[in-house]
Design a protein around this motif. Structure first.
Motif, PDB file in Angstrom:
ATOM      1  N   GLU A   1      -7.357  -5.947  -1.848  1.00 15.29           N
ATOM      2  CA  GLU A   1      -7.096  -7.198  -1.679  1.00 15.29           C
ATOM      3  C   GLU A   1      -6.622  -6.957  -0.620  1.00 15.29           C
ATOM      4  N   CYS A   2      -5.702  -6.270  -0.782  1.00 11.71           N
ATOM      5  CA  CYS A   2      -4.714  -6.284   0.846  1.00 11.71           C
ATOM      6  C   CYS A   2      -5.344  -5.537   1.917  1.00 11.71           C
ATOM      7  N   PHE A   3      -6.176  -5.106   1.506  1.00  9.25           N
ATOM      8  CA  PHE A   3      -7.337  -4.416   3.615  1.00  9.25           C
ATOM      9  C   PHE A   3      -9.029  -4.694   2.916  1.00  9.25           C
ATOM     10  N   PRO A   4     -10.148  -5.546   2.735  1.00  7.42           N
ATOM     11  CA  PRO A   4     -10.914  -6.302   2.388  1.00  7.42           C
ATOM     12  C   PRO A   4     -11.812  -6.022   2.835  1.00  7.42           C
ATOM     13  N   ARG A   5     -11.466  -5.734   4.310  1.00  9.02           N
ATOM     14  CA  ARG A   5     -12.617  -5.277   5.388  1.00  9.02           C
ATOM     15  C   ARG A   5     -12.921  -3.602   5.407  1.00  9.02           C
ATOM     16  N   SER A   6     -11.868  -2.618   5.355  1.00  5.37           N
ATOM     17  CA  SER A   6     -12.291  -1.982   4.516  1.00  5.37           C
ATOM     18  C   SER A   6     -11.374  -1.007   3.261  1.00  5.37           C
ATOM     19  N   ALA A   7     -12.184  -1.665   2.513  1.00  2.00           N
ATOM     20  CA  ALA A   7     -12.257  -1.251   0.944  1.00  2.00           C
ATOM     21  C   ALA A   7     -12.386  -0.098   1.180  1.00  2.00           C
ATOM     22  N   GLY A   8     -13.284   0.307   1.806  1.00  2.00           N
ATOM     23  CA  GLY A   8     -13.671   2.104   1.296  1.00  2.00           C
ATOM     24  C   GLY A   8     -12.688   2.882   2.287  1.00  2.00           C
ATOM     25  N   THR A   9     -11.974   2.711   2.851  1.00  2.00           N
ATOM     26  CA  THR A   9     -10.717   3.728   3.411  1.00  2.00           C
ATOM     27  C   THR A   9      -9.984   3.792   2.875  1.00  2.00           C
ATOM     28  N   ALA A  10      -9.097   2.674   2.406  1.00  2.00           N
ATOM     29  CA  ALA A  10      -8.082   2.006   1.563  1.00  2.00           C
ATOM     30  C   ALA A  10      -8.070   3.111  -0.146  1.00  2.00           C
ATOM     31  N   SER A  11      -9.577   2.873  -0.132  1.00  2.00           N
ATOM     32  CA  SER A  11      -9.655   3.475  -1.963  1.00  2.00           C
ATOM     33  C   SER A  11      -9.599   5.183  -2.120  1.00  2.00           C
ATOM     34  N   VAL A  12     -10.140   5.828  -0.653  1.00  2.00           N
ATOM     35  CA  VAL A  12     -10.410   6.866  -0.087  1.00  2.00           C
ATOM     36  C   VAL A  12      -9.228   7.461  -0.316  1.00  2.00           C
ATOM     37  N   LEU A  13      -8.031   6.819   0.765  1.00  2.00           N
ATOM     38  CA  LEU A  13      -6.715   8.034   0.862  1.00  2.00           C
ATOM     39  C   LEU A  13      -5.722   8.048  -0.220  1.00  2.00           C
ATOM     40  N   ILE A  14      -5.963   7.315  -0.922  1.00  2.00           N
ATOM     41  CA  ILE A  14      -5.830   6.954  -2.765  1.00  2.00           C
ATOM     42  C   ILE A  14      -6.114   8.601  -3.108  1.00  2.00           C
ATOM     43  N   LYS A  15      -7.169   9.001  -2.962  1.00  2.00           N
ATOM     44  CA  LYS A  15      -6.998  10.725  -2.911  1.00  2.00           C
ATOM     45  C   LYS A  15      -6.272  11.506  -2.208  1.00  2.00           C
ATOM     46  N   ALA A  16      -5.610  11.148  -1.428  1.00  2.69           N
ATOM     47  CA  ALA A  16      -4.688  11.999  -0.234  1.00  2.69           C
ATOM     48  C   ALA A  16      -3.685  12.361  -0.850  1.00  2.69           C
ATOM     49  N   PHE A  17      -3.568  10.826  -1.194  1.00  3.38           N
ATOM     50  CA  PHE A  17      -2.151  11.176  -2.497  1.00  3.38           C
ATOM     51  C   PHE A  17      -1.743  11.730  -3.484  1.00  3.38           C
ATOM     52  N   ILE A  18      -3.319  11.718  -3.677  1.00  5.32           N
ATOM     53  CA  ILE A  18      -3.392  11.906  -5.491  1.00  5.32           C
ATOM     54  C   ILE A  18      -2.975  14.037  -4.731  1.00  5.32           C
ATOM     55  N   SER A  19      -3.915  13.910  -3.843  1.00  9.18           N
ATOM     56  CA  SER A  19      -3.631  15.738  -3.423  1.00  9.18           C
ATOM     57  C   SER A  19      -2.423  16.232  -3.190  1.00  9.18           C
TER      58      SER A  19
ATOM     59  N   ALA B   1       0.990  -0.833   0.263  1.00 11.46           N
ATOM     60  CA  ALA B   1       0.079  -0.249   0.057  1.00 11.46           C
ATOM     61  C   ALA B   1       0.587   1.305  -0.080  1.00 11.46           C
ATOM     62  N   GLY B   2       1.580   1.316   0.922  1.00  7.73           N
ATOM     63  CA  GLY B   2       2.821   2.510   0.768  1.00  7.73           C
ATOM     64  C   GLY B   2       3.569   2.557  -0.560  1.00  7.73           C
ATOM     65  N   SER B   3       4.170   1.697  -1.679  1.00  7.54           N
ATOM     66  CA  SER B   3       4.723   1.760  -2.830  1.00  7.54           C
ATOM     67  C   SER B   3       3.400   2.549  -3.260  1.00  7.54           C
ATOM     68  N   ILE B   4       1.872   1.697  -3.303  1.00  4.61           N
ATOM     69  CA  ILE B   4       0.941   1.891  -4.396  1.00  4.61           C
ATOM     70  C   ILE B   4       0.519   3.840  -3.985  1.00  4.61           C
ATOM     71  N   TYR B   5       0.613   4.397  -2.707  1.00  2.90           N
ATOM     72  CA  TYR B   5      -0.099   5.037  -2.718  1.00  2.90           C
ATOM     73  C   TYR B   5       1.414   6.634  -3.193  1.00  2.90           C
ATOM     74  N   ALA B   6       2.912   5.626  -3.008  1.00  7.42           N
ATOM     75  CA  ALA B   6       3.032   7.012  -3.358  1.00  7.42           C
ATOM     76  C   ALA B   6       3.561   7.338  -5.119  1.00  7.42           C
ATOM     77  N   ASN B   7       3.123   6.051  -5.668  1.00 14.62           N
ATOM     78  CA  ASN B   7       2.777   6.236  -7.059  1.00 14.62           C
ATOM     79  C   ASN B   7       1.917   7.419  -7.528  1.00 14.62           C
ATOM     80  N   TYR B   8       0.714   7.317  -6.771  1.00 19.38           N
ATOM     81  CA  TYR B   8      -0.315   8.680  -6.760  1.00 19.38           C
ATOM     82  C   TYR B   8       0.613   9.692  -6.363  1.00 19.38           C
ATOM     83  N   ILE B   9       1.306  10.329  -6.006  1.00 20.79           N
ATOM     84  CA  ILE B   9       2.125  10.982  -5.677  1.00 20.79           C
ATOM     85  C   ILE B   9       2.763  11.303  -6.910  1.00 20.79           C
ATOM     86  N   ILE B  10       3.229  10.752  -7.366  1.00 21.34           N
ATOM     87  CA  ILE B  10       3.402  10.758  -8.871  1.00 21.34           C
ATOM     88  C   ILE B  10       2.868  10.875 -10.055  1.00 21.34           C
TER      89      ILE B  10
END
Length: 399
Positions: free
Chosen positions: A125-143, A12-21
């Motif tokens: 798939e990494c966080f099946p019980r927190s899918a909404g939270t994990a997905s929304v956090l992408i926007k934080a790193f995009i921002s 997840a850390g690497s994925i979020y870092a990718n979204y900054i780029i």
């Protein structure tokens, strides 16, 4: 179990870092428009044409990427996306031809496609019980990327530095992240999104891919276009239509991004604790409509700042990601397909917006804002129809 958790957090850390780029790549052409237009010997409309290449690259590969991601897994597509960004950032430095620059911009779109079709399902798939939270956090790193880039641009302008140094730094960041991600083992692509209580048997009816599925896919366009108009064109609207100073106009995106980061963490918490994603995909676009309506009748520098913050809080607070979560909840065996189709329509907005908004803004700045208002209102209507179907096929207490 602890090792699995550590592995998931590392991925997840690497994925979020990718979204900054990724977020930097999406607006870097417009933020460095002066330098790039001089290098290509063109004007603002020409730079808009180059930027539209992002959308073409995105929609050409997004659908296929989603289908293939379901078949071959998530990791290969994330790595391919990273290579695409390296090609753009390195290639544009030596480009002096507008057509070739357009093709290089397509690599941004291709990278976006591969990254999304691999990353979005991987996070659920990494966080099946927190899918909404994990997905929304992408926007934080995009921002974060869109927050930092205007400051980088200001520093480069102030000290008259070659913009290529920034691009070389972005390349170095991608290579470092690539080396960290490559050894990681990803979870099964067949992992199902669960409710907060771990329920994955929440259906009381059969969802219809040809009705609510298609409406959600269309929302991929409307939810993206709502913030793309502001993200890419608010500085130009503020400068050309309202008369703001150029650097002040560019800084509006930093205010937008700050508001977006605040909104993402707030939305992530609310989605986890209080409100289901299905409600958010109606409420947030409705708040965007109200913001744009006020802006339309008050075109001045102060209202430009308020609009930047308001749209950051509403349109950029993760609506697209939450719409995707709703689709993945309705069609859990088609997560890659959901990303592929929804983000194909999302990519279409990156083609349509740069081709129509500059001309509208040059005719009358109000027209560009009016288009955004209509698009945001469309999201509200579509989301409301989806909700009426959602509550018929899903037990709301189990999600």
């Amino acid at each position: 179990m602890n090792n699995n958790n550590n592995n998931s957090y590392s991925i997840a850390g690497s994925i979020y870092a990718n979204y900054i780029i990724e977020s930097i790549a999406l607006i870097v052409i417009m933020q460095f428009s002066e330098e790039i237009s001089a290098q290509l010997n063109t004007d603002l409309v020409g730079v808009g044409f180059v930027a539209s290449g992002i959308g073409f690259g995105k929609i050409l590969l997004m659908f296929a990427g989603g289908i293939l991601s379901d078949k071959f897994g998530r990791k290969p597509f994330i790595l391919m996306g990273m290579f695409c960004y390296i090609i753009f950032f390195s290639g544009i430095l030596f480009c002096h031809n507008i057509t070739f620059a357009f093709y290089l911009a397509m690599f941004i779109g291709a990278g976006n496609s591969f990254l999304d079709t691999g990353s979005m399902p991987a996070l659920t798939e990494c966080f099946p019980r927190s899918a909404g939270t994990a997905s929304v956090l992408i926007k934080a790193f995009i921002s974060m990327g869109t927050l930092v880039l205007p400051f980088i641009v200001t520093i480069f302008h102030t000290y008259h530095l070659w913009y290529g140094y920034a691009f070389l730094f972005f390349i170095a960041c991608i290579i470092l992240n690539l080396l960290l991600l490559a050894p990681r083992k990803f979870p099964s692509k067949n992992t199902v999104i669960c409710g907060n209580e771990g329920n994955n048997d929440y259906f009381i009816g059969k969802p219809n891919i040809f009705f609510e599925g298609i409406l959600l896919i269309i929302m991929g366009f409307t939810t993206t276009a709502t913030f793309v108009i502001i993200l890419q064109w608010l500085p130009a609207i503020a400068e050309k239509g309202i008369g703001m100073d150029q650097m002040e106009a560019k800084q509006l995106i930093s205010y937008y991004s700050t508001a977006s980061i605040i909104s993402v963490f707030t939305t992530a918490y609310i989605v986890k604790k209080f409100i289901k994603p299905i409600f958010c995909i109606i409420i947030l676009p409705l708040l965007s409509v109200l913001t744009l309506l006020i802006f339309l009748f008050n075109l001045n520098p102060t209202m430009s700042l308020i609009a930047a913050i308001g749209m950051g809080l509403t349109a950029a607070g993760g609506v697209l990601q939450l719409t995707l979560v709703v689709m993945q909840q309705l069609f859990p065996d088609r997560k890659g397909f959901a990303v592929g189709t929804m983000y194909t329509l999302s990519g279409l907005s990156f083609i349509v917006i740069p081709l129509i908004v500059p001309k509208l803004a040059m005719t009358n700045v109000s027209y560009a804002i009016l288009v955004d208002l209509v698009v945001a209102l469309s999201s509200v209507i579509l989301g409301s129809i989806v909700y009426s179907r959602f509550k018929k096929v899903v037990d709301m207490k189990k999600i």
